[in-house]
Write an enzyme that holds these catalytic residues in place. Structure first.
Site, PDB file in Angstrom:
ATOM      1  NE  ARG A  85       5.337   0.212  -5.325  1.00  0.00           N
ATOM      2  CZ  ARG A  85       5.619  -1.326  -5.262  1.00  0.00           C
ATOM      3  NH1 ARG A  85       6.741  -1.665  -4.945  1.00  0.00           N
ATOM      4  NH2 ARG A  85       4.898  -2.045  -5.968  1.00  0.00           N
ATOM      5  N   GLY A  86       8.809   3.355  -0.313  1.00  0.00           N
ATOM      6  CA  GLY A  86       9.594   4.793  -0.087  1.00  0.00           C
ATOM      7  C   GLY A  86      10.876   4.269  -0.089  1.00  0.00           C
ATOM      8  CB  ILE A  92      -1.008   0.191   1.398  1.00  0.00           C
ATOM      9  CG1 ILE A  92      -0.145  -0.118   2.391  1.00  0.00           C
ATOM     10  CG2 ILE A  92      -1.963  -1.203   1.287  1.00  0.00           C
ATOM     11  CD1 ILE A  92      -1.090   0.070   3.686  1.00  0.00           C
ATOM     12  CG  ASP A 135      10.586  13.418   5.534  1.00  0.00           C
ATOM     13  OD1 ASP A 135      10.650  14.523   4.776  1.00  0.00           O
ATOM     14  OD2 ASP A 135      10.572  12.272   5.353  1.00  0.00           O
TER      15      ASP A 135
END
Length: 643
Positions: free
Chosen positions: A314-315, A312, A435
């Site tokens: 991505r990184g 579900i 972040d």
């Protein structure tokens, strides 16, 4: 007793009469599969399900897995029923008959298994579904034509391969999240299943009984007896060849295996020592919390061995998977890639940060998993609550077509501000996220925001006004003083929040392209409108349920104030919460310095412009100053110079 005799006669007829094909000869066979009176006769045809694996021997499964297997098989039958009748569900008075027929089929493979008692299914659930939608026309009236066309494009192909399957299931999940958020009855054909049943019936040209369709949309992997026979022949051939090779190269193979075994034992011993050292650090964290330490086998079962269709997100760190725990609760599992013993400190750090905070607007940590195996290597996984509405980025810039309404955007902005205020002033020691961006703000089923991804977060030592650290973050969201000098404070997060707030208000990304193709910060674009008295022009066009102009304008002013390039101008997150949620006045906003990515024309215009230091706030707002904050930063600068 008569009922038992009748049931046994029905089973004997099922065993004697050969299976009918999926496409033809349905009449006689279907009559024999139905029982009861005409009014309660089951209209469902279970032959497509039986025909997929006439001679297969299913493996022994635990009760939970068995129930999921049975549930997906029933949804395949409902897809076939929808394809032929345009109806998702059988009549309610036929529910008992349909369950009895299905149970008789299941018991051929799992003797003595009672579906309803073992799986907790209630009899009426087979005839009740999602949002009172019962027919194809009602479903298509609920979902826009454009979304259905997207499903046709993604799903009308062979789904045997992973890539087409992933594309199809992603489009179906989007329909569920955007258009089927109403109530469901039971879980047999609930709102999650409806898009998959519809796609199998109409979107895919091969139909529900196709092997690729059953495997992709219903997670059912059948193997025919012909395929089994062919596989056996291949296995036998491979074994014979392997035996010949072993006889010829016996000594060489024996030597190789012995050396390989010694090497694996050394690696295993080294990994065990590493895991022992790491576990002691994590155990000290979980001793004072409710964190669960999951085994790697539990993680693989929850994600179906990290199935591709469970991804579900991505990184750079790896993938995020959707998982289902044994208690049927849904979770998100963040699996770090390229793990090694050297990277365990960063994993322990993220677990420590998330475990140390508890707030309604921060993602809650369920637990973690650390394991090392010869095949998978180092495995580092954290388990959090699943956010069913994805991220703010998905709704602003993703595939979701329906625009967020003003009340939802207002809730997201205020909730995110409260979560950051807690990190800065409620957590001990305080935490700087580093972040903050749209993809790191997740949304639950009520669109309540949850700040996520603490992989870059920093604890602030008590008494420190700022940290000097290596720059990390995402372009467009990083504060200028942090990007240029590595000077990190809580107001670096405030700058990032201001950028996200402008994205929420305008629907534009942090970095946008103007007419000449040059990249422009959304902060500079918004400021150019605000300084001309056109603050409302920042707001995205056609935003549903737009709020009062004075409230919307206030949010724009807060956004440009938070994203001001000069650190001393920005408010604290506590002040941001008060400005957004109360009648606290907004300060005047000083003129901005030249943008880091400005071109020569912008610089010349700035030099020739008036030297006005401040821009007045809109009518009706009083102002306050940040004199104390200004002095504090000057002291910081003096400390820096002293060093």
């Amino acid at each position: 007793m008569l009922r038992l005799i009748y049931f046994l006669l029905s089973i004997s007829q099922l065993l004697i009469i050969p299976s009918a094909s999926f496409a033809g000869h349905r009449g006689p066979r279907r009559n024999l599969l139905q029982n009861g009176s005409d009014s309660s006769r089951c209209p469902l045809n279970f032959e497509p399900l039986r025909g997929l694996a006439p001679n297969s021997q299913r493996p022994n499964l635990d009760t939970h897995s068995e129930c999921q297997y049975i549930l997906q098989g029933l949804r395949l039958v409902l897809a076939d029923h929808l394809r032929l009748t345009n109806s998702f569900l059988p009549p309610l008075d036929s529910a008992e008959s349909c369950w009895e027929i299905y149970e008789s089929l299941v018991r051929e493979y799992v003797p003595g298994f009672d579906i309803r008692r073992s799986c907790g299914f209630e009899t009426p659930w087979i005839a009740r579904g999602c949002m009172n939608i019962t027919t194809r026309s009602e479903f298509e009236a609920q979902v826009p034509r454009s979304a259905l066309d997207g499903v046709d494009t993604a799903c009308n192909q062979s789904l045997l391969n992973n890539s087409p399957c992933a594309s199809c299931t992603t489009s179906l999940a989007g329909i569920r999240a955007s258009y089927l958020q109403g109530p469901s009855v039971g879980n047999v054909s609930d709102c999650t299943a409806y898009p998959f049943i519809y796609a199998a019936a109409f979107a895919n040209q091969f139909g529900p009984a196709d092997v690729g369709t059953t495997k992709c949309l219903f997670n059912l992997d059948f193997t025919s007896s012909h395929s089994n026979s062919k596989r056996k022949k291949i296995v036998i051939s491979v074994v014979v060849v392997a035996c010949v090779v072993i006889l010829v190269l016996g000594f060489a193979v024996f030597w190789f295996l012995r050396r390989r075994k010694e090497r694996l034992l050394k690696q295993k011993w080294k990994s065990m020592r590493t895991d022992t050292n790491m576990s002691s650090g994590l155990d000290s964290i979980s001793a004072s919390t409710t964190l669960i330490r999951f085994t790697f086998d539990e993680i693989k079962a929850a994600t179906r061995n990290f199935a591709r269709d469970h991804i579900i997100g991505r990184g750079g760190y790896g993938n995020v998977y959707k998982g289902v725990l044994p208690d049927d609760s849904e979770v998100a599992l963040k699996r770090f890639k390229n793990c090694s013993a050297a990277g365990d400190a960063s994993f322990t750090h993220e677990v420590e940060v998330i475990a140390s905070v508890r707030h309604v607007n921060l993602v809650a940590l369920r637990g973690y998993c650390t394991a090392t195996t010869p095949l998978e290597g180092h495995q580092r996984i954290i388990v959090c609550d699943l956010m069913k509405n994805g991220s703010v980025h998905d709704h602003l810039f993703g595939l979701v077509e329906r625009k967020l309404s003003w009340p939802i955007r207002q809730r997201i902005a205020l909730g995110t501000a409260r979560g950051l205020a807690y990190l800065h002033y409620g957590a001990q020691p305080s935490i700087i996220h580093r972040d903050i961006k749209a993809s790191n703000i997740l949304l639950d089923d009520k669109f309540e925001p949850k700040v996520a991804d603490f992989g870059l977060a920093k604890f602030t030592p008590e008494g420190m006004t700022h940290l000097s650290t290596r720059v990390a973050g995402t372009m467009g969201y990083v504060a200028p003083e942090y990007a240029l000098y590595g000077q990190l404070t809580e107001r670096s997060d405030v700058y990032s929040f201001g950028v996200v707030l402008l994205e929420i208000l305008s629907g534009k990304k942090a970095l946008i392209a103007v007419n000449d193709g040059q990249p422009t910060l959304v902060t500079d674009w918004a400021w150019s409108l605000v300084r001309k008295g056109r603050a409302l022009d920042v707001v995205e066009e056609d935003m549903p349920e737009l709020g009062p102009p004075e409230v919307v304008e206030k949010y724009v002013w807060v956004a440009v104030l938070c994203s001001h390039p000069q650190l001393y101008v920005r408010p604290t997150m506590d002040q941001v919460v008060k400005m957004l949620d109360t009648d606290m006045p907004i300060p005047s906003v000083p003129e901005r310095p030249i943008s880091l990515i400005a071109n020569l024309d912008d610089i010349e215009r700035s030099v020739s412009s008036s030297g006005s230091a401040n821009l007045s706030t809109p009518a009706g707002y009083q102002t306050y100053t940040f004199e104390h904050d200004h002095v504090e930063v000057e002291k910081e600068d003096e400390n820096q110079n002293g060093r």
